[in-house]
Design an enzyme around this catalytic site. Structure first.
Site, mmCIF file in Angstrom:
data_model
loop_
_atom_site.group_PDB
_atom_site.id
_atom_site.type_symbol
_atom_site.label_atom_id
_atom_site.label_comp_id
_atom_site.label_asym_id
_atom_site.label_seq_id
_atom_site.Cartn_x
_atom_site.Cartn_y
_atom_site.Cartn_z
ATOM 1 N N LYS A 1 0.830 -1.218 0.000
ATOM 2 C CA LYS A 1 0.000 0.000 0.000
ATOM 3 C C LYS A 1 0.859 1.261 0.000
ATOM 4 O O LYS A 1 0.651 2.172 -0.794
ATOM 5 C CB LYS A 1 -0.957 0.001 1.215
ATOM 6 C CG LYS A 1 -1.881 -1.203 1.272
ATOM 7 C CD LYS A 1 -2.797 -1.164 2.467
ATOM 8 C CE LYS A 1 -2.099 -1.232 3.808
ATOM 9 N NZ LYS A 1 -1.382 -2.507 4.083
ATOM 10 N N ARG B 1 -9.452 0.635 8.982
ATOM 11 C CA ARG B 1 -8.999 -0.732 9.280
ATOM 12 C C ARG B 1 -10.041 -1.494 10.085
ATOM 13 O O ARG B 1 -9.791 -2.663 10.420
ATOM 14 C CB ARG B 1 -7.715 -0.648 10.103
ATOM 15 C CG ARG B 1 -6.431 -1.038 9.357
ATOM 16 C CD ARG B 1 -5.323 -0.783 10.328
ATOM 17 N NE ARG B 1 -4.081 -1.435 10.121
ATOM 18 C CZ ARG B 1 -3.011 -0.868 9.562
ATOM 19 N NH1 ARG B 1 -3.089 0.329 9.033
ATOM 20 N NH2 ARG B 1 -1.868 -1.517 9.530
ATOM 21 N N ARG C 1 11.851 -5.386 4.577
ATOM 22 C CA ARG C 1 11.485 -3.975 4.369
ATOM 23 C C ARG C 1 12.449 -3.031 5.101
ATOM 24 O O ARG C 1 12.762 -3.220 6.269
ATOM 25 C CB ARG C 1 10.058 -3.729 4.877
ATOM 26 C CG ARG C 1 9.687 -2.256 4.920
ATOM 27 C CD ARG C 1 8.210 -2.036 4.932
ATOM 28 N NE ARG C 1 7.556 -2.426 6.173
ATOM 29 C CZ ARG C 1 6.240 -2.322 6.377
ATOM 30 N NH1 ARG C 1 5.448 -1.874 5.426
ATOM 31 N NH2 ARG C 1 5.720 -2.704 7.516
ATOM 32 N N ARG D 1 11.618 -1.342 10.678
ATOM 33 C CA ARG D 1 10.579 -1.008 11.657
ATOM 34 C C ARG D 1 10.548 -2.042 12.786
ATOM 35 O O ARG D 1 10.655 -3.232 12.539
ATOM 36 C CB ARG D 1 9.208 -0.959 10.962
ATOM 37 C CG ARG D 1 8.911 0.384 10.342
ATOM 38 C CD ARG D 1 7.692 0.362 9.474
ATOM 39 N NE ARG D 1 6.507 -0.220 10.096
ATOM 40 C CZ ARG D 1 5.299 -0.228 9.517
ATOM 41 N NH1 ARG D 1 5.134 0.332 8.338
ATOM 42 N NH2 ARG D 1 4.273 -0.770 10.120
ATOM 43 N N ARG E 1 -0.004 -9.001 13.346
ATOM 44 C CA ARG E 1 -0.615 -7.983 12.481
ATOM 45 C C ARG E 1 -1.434 -8.638 11.371
ATOM 46 O O ARG E 1 -2.495 -8.130 11.003
ATOM 47 C CB ARG E 1 0.474 -7.063 11.899
ATOM 48 C CG ARG E 1 1.005 -6.098 12.966
ATOM 49 C CD ARG E 1 2.336 -5.493 12.585
ATOM 50 N NE ARG E 1 2.245 -4.727 11.362
ATOM 51 C CZ ARG E 1 3.261 -4.526 10.528
ATOM 52 N NH1 ARG E 1 4.433 -5.080 10.783
ATOM 53 N NH2 ARG E 1 3.099 -3.817 9.456
HETATM 54 P P1 ADP Z 1 2.206 -1.929 3.225
HETATM 55 O O1 ADP Z 1 2.239 -0.435 3.172
HETATM 56 O O2 ADP Z 1 0.997 -2.506 2.544
HETATM 57 O O3 ADP Z 1 2.404 -2.489 4.603
HETATM 58 P P2 ADP Z 1 4.781 -1.719 1.843
HETATM 59 O O4 ADP Z 1 4.446 -0.815 0.702
HETATM 60 O O5 ADP Z 1 5.542 -1.141 2.976
HETATM 61 O O6 ADP Z 1 3.433 -2.477 2.369
HETATM 62 O O7 ADP Z 1 5.571 -2.966 1.225
HETATM 63 C C1 ADP Z 1 6.094 -4.002 2.080
HETATM 64 C C2 ADP Z 1 7.462 -4.457 1.538
HETATM 65 O O8 ADP Z 1 7.259 -5.174 0.309
HETATM 66 C C3 ADP Z 1 8.426 -3.327 1.211
HETATM 67 O O9 ADP Z 1 9.723 -3.741 1.556
HETATM 68 C C4 ADP Z 1 8.285 -3.119 -0.307
HETATM 69 O O10 ADP Z 1 9.495 -2.642 -0.893
HETATM 70 C C5 ADP Z 1 7.960 -4.541 -0.771
HETATM 71 N N1 ADP Z 1 7.030 -4.585 -1.913
HETATM 72 C C6 ADP Z 1 5.947 -3.794 -2.123
HETATM 73 N N2 ADP Z 1 5.305 -4.138 -3.261
HETATM 74 C C7 ADP Z 1 5.983 -5.201 -3.771
HETATM 75 C C8 ADP Z 1 5.833 -6.038 -4.943
HETATM 76 N N3 ADP Z 1 4.814 -5.849 -5.798
HETATM 77 N N4 ADP Z 1 6.723 -7.022 -5.139
HETATM 78 C C9 ADP Z 1 7.758 -7.226 -4.260
HETATM 79 N N5 ADP Z 1 7.957 -6.487 -3.154
HETATM 80 C C10 ADP Z 1 7.094 -5.492 -2.904
HETATM 81 P P1 AMP Z 2 1.049 0.553 9.130
HETATM 82 O O1 AMP Z 2 2.120 1.574 8.952
HETATM 83 O O2 AMP Z 2 -0.176 0.831 8.296
HETATM 84 O O3 AMP Z 2 1.555 -0.864 8.957
HETATM 85 O O4 AMP Z 2 0.561 0.688 10.640
HETATM 86 C C1 AMP Z 2 1.452 0.461 11.732
HETATM 87 C C2 AMP Z 2 0.658 0.331 13.026
HETATM 88 O O5 AMP Z 2 -0.016 1.570 13.327
HETATM 89 C C3 AMP Z 2 -0.455 -0.720 13.026
HETATM 90 O O6 AMP Z 2 0.028 -2.040 13.308
HETATM 91 C C4 AMP Z 2 -1.365 -0.176 14.139
HETATM 92 O O7 AMP Z 2 -0.839 -0.435 15.427
HETATM 93 C C5 AMP Z 2 -1.295 1.329 13.904
HETATM 94 N N1 AMP Z 2 -2.338 1.766 12.945
HETATM 95 C C6 AMP Z 2 -2.135 2.292 11.698
HETATM 96 N N2 AMP Z 2 -3.312 2.581 11.108
HETATM 97 C C7 AMP Z 2 -4.284 2.230 11.988
HETATM 98 C C8 AMP Z 2 -5.713 2.264 11.948
HETATM 99 N N3 AMP Z 2 -6.382 2.712 10.870
HETATM 100 N N4 AMP Z 2 -6.392 1.827 13.041
HETATM 101 C C9 AMP Z 2 -5.732 1.389 14.125
HETATM 102 N N5 AMP Z 2 -4.400 1.299 14.227
HETATM 103 C C10 AMP Z 2 -3.665 1.724 13.163
#
Ligand code: ADP
Ligand code: AMP
Length: 215
Positions: free
Chosen positions: A15, A90, A129, A162, A173
């Site tokens: 995302k 969420r 990541r 992270r 998660r």
């Molecule tokens: P989210 O925001 O949904 O938690 P991220 O955008 O942070 O996910 O992506 C999670 C990890 O996967 C990151 O390290 C990113 O570089 C990698 N990633 C994202 N999209 C792809 C893809 N289509 N193929 C391979 N790796 C990906």
């Molecule tokens: P994310 O960066 O989206 O992976 O979110 C990291 C963490 O922030 C999550 O595991 C939750 O603890 C908190 N968080 C982010 N967005 C929300 C949401 N919409 N509702 C509740 N907790 C959230």
């Protein structure tokens, strides 16, 4: 007419990666609830202190504070042309609150791309990541590496992993997503705004699908 897009998908679906690639190009502001919480954590605000325990455990921060934080952000002047929401809503309560807020503005959620990725792929995504603590840019050590190992391409800052990407926290998660967030798939499907894209494809291919879905 402003555009409101909700990116749905499990943790690690891509995302944030996709939002960073398409928001500016689509004239939208990228609003990530996770990034907003992390900023609060860094600034040691009361909200950050409250959120920390939930985030460390991979649980959701309570709806009331999350909804208030996102409402405040999307009501700012820079969001008038529209918003690309990442990580919010969420829970069903958050989705209803968003609908009510937008209805008050004469707006609605226009489209909800669901970035579909099976659970077994998510662990590899999140354990590799790396994120820039300054600008939030997301990398992956294998799938999307920075040009110089360990440094952000945008601003040269040293990349970090992270805390909540530890395997035990990731597992929780994903469980939380299945229990509390996955019901939103039916919620938005019933509104006729859901558009599923294949999130297992390479990053560029997912971007192309998303742009097509957004229209
Ligand atoms: P989210 O925001 O949904 O938690 P991220 O955008 O942070 O996910 O992506 C999670 C990890 O996967 C990151 O390290 C990113 O570089 C990698 N990633 C994202 N999209 C792809 C893809 N289509 N193929 C391979 N790796 C990906
Ligand atoms: P994310 O960066 O989206 O992976 O979110 C990291 C963490 O922030 C999550 O595991 C939750 O603890 C908190 N968080 C982010 N967005 C929300 C949401 N919409 N509702 C509740 N907790 C959230």
């Amino acid at each position: 007419m402003a555009k409101y897009i909700v990116l749905l998908g499990p943790p690690g679906a891509g995302k944030g990666t996709q939002a960073q690639r398409i928001a500016a190009q689509q004239g939208l502001v990228h609003v990530s609830s996770g990034d907003l919480f992390r900023e609060n954590l860094k600034m040691e605000t009361d909200l950050g202190k409250l959120a920390k325990g939930f985030m460390d455990r991979g649980e959701l921060v309570p709806d009331d504070v999350t909804i208030a934080m996102v409402k405040e952000r999307i009501s700012r002047a820079d969001c008038v042309k529209g918003v690309l929401l990442d990580g919010f809503p969420r829970t069903p309560a958050q989705a209803k609150a968003l609908d009510e807020m937008l209805a008050g503005l004469g707006q609605k959620v226009n489209i909800v791309p669901l970035i579909a990725v099976p659970a077994e792929v998510l662990m590899a995504r999140l354990s590799g990541r790396w994120t820039c603590p300054k600008c939030g840019h997301v990398y992956h050590q294998v799938y999307s590496p920075p040009q110089k190992t360990g440094l952000c391409d945008e601003d040269g800052t040293a990349l970090i992993q992270r805390d909540d990407d530890k395997p035990a926290t990731v597992a929780n998660r994903i469980r939380v997503y299945t229990d509390q967030t996955a019901p939103l798939i039916a919620y938005y499907h019933d509104q006729g705004v859901l558009a599923e894209v294949d999130g297992t494809l390479p990053i560029e291919a997912v971007t192309a699908q998303l742009i097509k879905a957004i229209g």
